[in-house]
Scaffold this motif. Structure first.
Motif, PDB file in Angstrom:
ATOM      1  N   GLN A  62      -5.625  10.207   7.065  1.00  0.00           N
ATOM      2  CA  GLN A  62      -6.843  10.345   7.663  1.00  0.00           C
ATOM      3  C   GLN A  62      -7.898   9.312   6.612  1.00  0.00           C
ATOM      4  O   GLN A  62      -8.788   8.740   7.131  1.00  0.00           O
ATOM      5  CB  GLN A  62      -7.145  11.735   7.816  1.00  0.00           C
ATOM      6  N   THR A  63      -7.706   9.599   5.117  1.00  0.00           N
ATOM      7  CA  THR A  63      -8.486   9.148   4.375  1.00  0.00           C
ATOM      8  C   THR A  63      -8.373   7.361   4.638  1.00  0.00           C
ATOM      9  O   THR A  63      -9.391   6.422   4.577  1.00  0.00           O
ATOM     10  CB  THR A  63      -7.872   9.039   2.824  1.00  0.00           C
ATOM     11  N   PHE A  78       0.709  -0.903   0.119  1.00  0.00           N
ATOM     12  CA  PHE A  78      -0.069   0.085   0.170  1.00  0.00           C
ATOM     13  C   PHE A  78       1.002   1.253   0.224  1.00  0.00           C
ATOM     14  O   PHE A  78       0.495   2.255  -0.517  1.00  0.00           O
ATOM     15  CB  PHE A  78      -0.851   0.100   1.171  1.00  0.00           C
ATOM     16  N   THR A  79       2.134   1.119   0.561  1.00  0.00           N
ATOM     17  CA  THR A  79       2.812   2.247   0.626  1.00  0.00           C
ATOM     18  C   THR A  79       3.357   2.906  -0.796  1.00  0.00           C
ATOM     19  O   THR A  79       3.706   3.942  -1.033  1.00  0.00           O
ATOM     20  CB  THR A  79       4.342   2.209   1.604  1.00  0.00           C
ATOM     21  N   GLN A 118       1.802  12.810  -7.240  1.00  0.00           N
ATOM     22  CA  GLN A 118       0.935  13.713  -8.091  1.00  0.00           C
ATOM     23  C   GLN A 118       0.360  14.980  -7.229  1.00  0.00           C
ATOM     24  O   GLN A 118       0.427  16.061  -7.835  1.00  0.00           O
ATOM     25  CB  GLN A 118      -0.433  13.001  -8.459  1.00  0.00           C
ATOM     26  N   CYS A 119       0.282  14.748  -5.829  1.00  0.00           N
ATOM     27  CA  CYS A 119       0.109  15.909  -5.005  1.00  0.00           C
ATOM     28  C   CYS A 119       1.262  17.125  -5.344  1.00  0.00           C
ATOM     29  O   CYS A 119       1.168  18.364  -5.252  1.00  0.00           O
ATOM     30  CB  CYS A 119       0.307  15.582  -3.450  1.00  0.00           C
ATOM     31  N   LYS A 177       2.274  20.435  -0.989  1.00  0.00           N
ATOM     32  CA  LYS A 177       3.318  19.949  -0.143  1.00  0.00           C
ATOM     33  C   LYS A 177       3.183  18.112   0.102  1.00  0.00           C
ATOM     34  O   LYS A 177       2.175  18.175   0.475  1.00  0.00           O
ATOM     35  CB  LYS A 177       3.542  20.312   1.222  1.00  0.00           C
ATOM     36  N   ARG A 178       4.428  17.730   0.153  1.00  0.00           N
ATOM     37  CA  ARG A 178       4.126  16.269   0.243  1.00  0.00           C
ATOM     38  C   ARG A 178       3.568  15.846   1.701  1.00  0.00           C
ATOM     39  O   ARG A 178       2.704  15.039   1.969  1.00  0.00           O
ATOM     40  CB  ARG A 178       5.457  15.427   0.240  1.00  0.00           C
ATOM     41  N   SER A 179       4.136  16.646   2.753  1.00  0.00           N
ATOM     42  CA  SER A 179       3.971  16.391   4.187  1.00  0.00           C
ATOM     43  C   SER A 179       2.233  16.859   4.560  1.00  0.00           C
ATOM     44  O   SER A 179       1.686  15.925   4.921  1.00  0.00           O
ATOM     45  CB  SER A 179       4.629  17.215   5.194  1.00  0.00           C
ATOM     46  N   GLU A 180       1.862  17.559   3.643  1.00  0.00           N
ATOM     47  CA  GLU A 180       0.410  17.946   3.954  1.00  0.00           C
ATOM     48  C   GLU A 180      -0.530  16.779   3.255  1.00  0.00           C
ATOM     49  O   GLU A 180      -1.804  16.662   3.612  1.00  0.00           O
ATOM     50  CB  GLU A 180       0.105  19.461   3.415  1.00  0.00           C
ATOM     51  N   GLY A 181      -0.026  16.372   1.875  1.00  0.00           N
ATOM     52  CA  GLY A 181      -0.752  15.384   1.359  1.00  0.00           C
ATOM     53  C   GLY A 181      -0.875  14.075   2.118  1.00  0.00           C
ATOM     54  O   GLY A 181      -1.674  13.539   2.277  1.00  0.00           O
ATOM     55  N   LEU A 182       0.238  13.873   2.721  1.00  0.00           N
ATOM     56  CA  LEU A 182       0.541  12.534   3.514  1.00  0.00           C
ATOM     57  C   LEU A 182      -0.690  12.764   4.684  1.00  0.00           C
ATOM     58  O   LEU A 182      -1.409  11.717   5.111  1.00  0.00           O
ATOM     59  CB  LEU A 182       1.687  12.223   4.051  1.00  0.00           C
TER      60      LEU A 182
END
Ligand SMILES: NC(=O)c1ccc[n+]([C@@H]2O[C@H](COP(=O)([O-])OP(=O)(O)OC[C@H]3O[C@@H](n4cnc5c(N)ncnc54)[C@H](OP(=O)(O)O)[C@@H]3O)[C@@H](O)[C@H]2O)c1
Length: 299
Positions: free
Chosen positions: A237-238, A210-211, A220-221, A227-232
């Motif tokens: 949470q999803t 899954f990673t 893609q974000c 930002k990668r960190s914010e996308g993560l």
């Protein structure tokens, strides 16, 4: 099999997985004590690893628990002699060397040996123990081997550990003890041993798979200026939300249909995944992992 209410636990090979299980058991214990749940208690923990650097790492990590933890460097026999229940957490290739050490068969008599090694079935583990000796004459002095496959989320108390159903009725209690221990680090599910390579891989390897999907989404974000960190954070949470929906009994296909509005964006994303063969890629990936587990057992 008679296991004392307060038993000693041994861990032979305590790297990534062994440490995750150990942390989960020690943290889970505090929670269980708070909830005042009845059952067995882990008394003293004996650990053996190969290198001095691993001994130092574990001493630092377990500094709070040292009065009830003993860490040996390369003394697997002492670990097993002092324990009632032993988790074998080395690499599969090390199993034969460890289990055929002089005195090992006697040390393991009547004890529970839980193997988390990919590919190593109960029969080959039992054979490795008696390779240099003779099968125990009395059934009650036989070692009770249980096969279990946790995953890395044990560290956070959120593993699923699949446990092979006992082949012999005399191993039923050992399976119960194994489930009790691994329930400290998440949930457990019993499965037939003939499906263990595949379903063990489902439990043990799919977090890593899954990673890869997460990485693609994050790329893609970033390409879209986020930002990668914010996308993560969004993805984390999803995934937690999806896990809750599945846990509540929603079927994955029904969920997919529910969120795919006609003419909407989700269906376009799903169709692109189908064009790229992602569904069959995941099926093949699990098949390859299961096949590799089978190969490890044949070596
Ligand atoms: N990683 C996972 O996500 C995962 C999931 C499910 C199951 N598993 C299974 O868990 C097992 C361990 O995997 P891992 O990723 O934790 O490996 P790892 O980090 O390499 O740990 C292996 C451990 O075995 C010790 N060891 C090596 N030779 C030994 C010997 N002769 N006597 C005693 N200890 C010895 C190592 O000590 P040193 O560090 O001192 O060398 C280390 O502590 C594997 O069999 C794997 O199939 C792993």
């Amino acid at each position: 099999m008679s296991l004392p209410q307060r038993f000693n636990l041994g861990i032979v090979g305590c790297g990534q997985m062994g440490t995750s299980i150990l942390s989960g058991i020690l943290n889970g214990e505090v929670k269980r004590q708070r909830e005042d749940q009845p059952g067995w208690t882990v008394n003293h923990i004996f650990i053996s690893v190969q290198s001095a650097s691993s001994v130092d790492r574990l001493r630092n990590l377990l500094s709070q628990h040292l009065p009830r933890v003993t860490i040996y460097q390369s003394d697997n026999l002492a670990t097993i002699q002092n324990s009632h229940v032993v988790i074998l957490g080395c690499k599969p290739a090390q199993m034969h060397t460890i289990l055929s050490e002089t005195g090992m068969q006697e040390a393991l008599e009547s004890k529970i040996l839980i193997s988390i090694l990919a590919g190593m079935d109960t029969k080959s583990t039992q054979e490795a123990i008696i390779a240099n000796g003779h099968p125990a004459e009395q059934p009650e002095s036989q070692v009770h081997v249980v096969r279990a496959m946790p995953n890395i989320a044990a560290r956070e108390g959120a593993s699923i550990t699949v446990v092979a159903s006992p082949a012999r009725e005399s191993d039923r209690d050992a399976v119960q003890v194994t489930r009790w221990l691994f329930n400290h680090v998440g949930k457990t599910q019993e499965i037939p041993e003939c499906q263990f390579d595949l379903i063990g891989s489902l439990a043990g390897c799919t977090s890593a798979m899954f990673t890869v999907a997460i990485d693609g989404l994050l790329d893609q974000c970033v390409a879209g200026g986020f930002k990668r960190s914010e996308g993560l954070q969004v993805i984390t949470q999803t995934l937690l939300g999806l896990a809750k929906l599945l846990e509540a009994g929603n079927h994955p296909a029904a969920l997919r249909e529910e969120v795919s509005s006609p003419g909407g964006s989700t269906i376009q994303g799903l169709l692109e995944l189908e064009r790229q063969g992602v569904r069959s890629a995941f099926a093949s990936a699990l098949g390859a992992a299961g096949e590799r587990a089978r190969e490890l057992g044949r070596k």
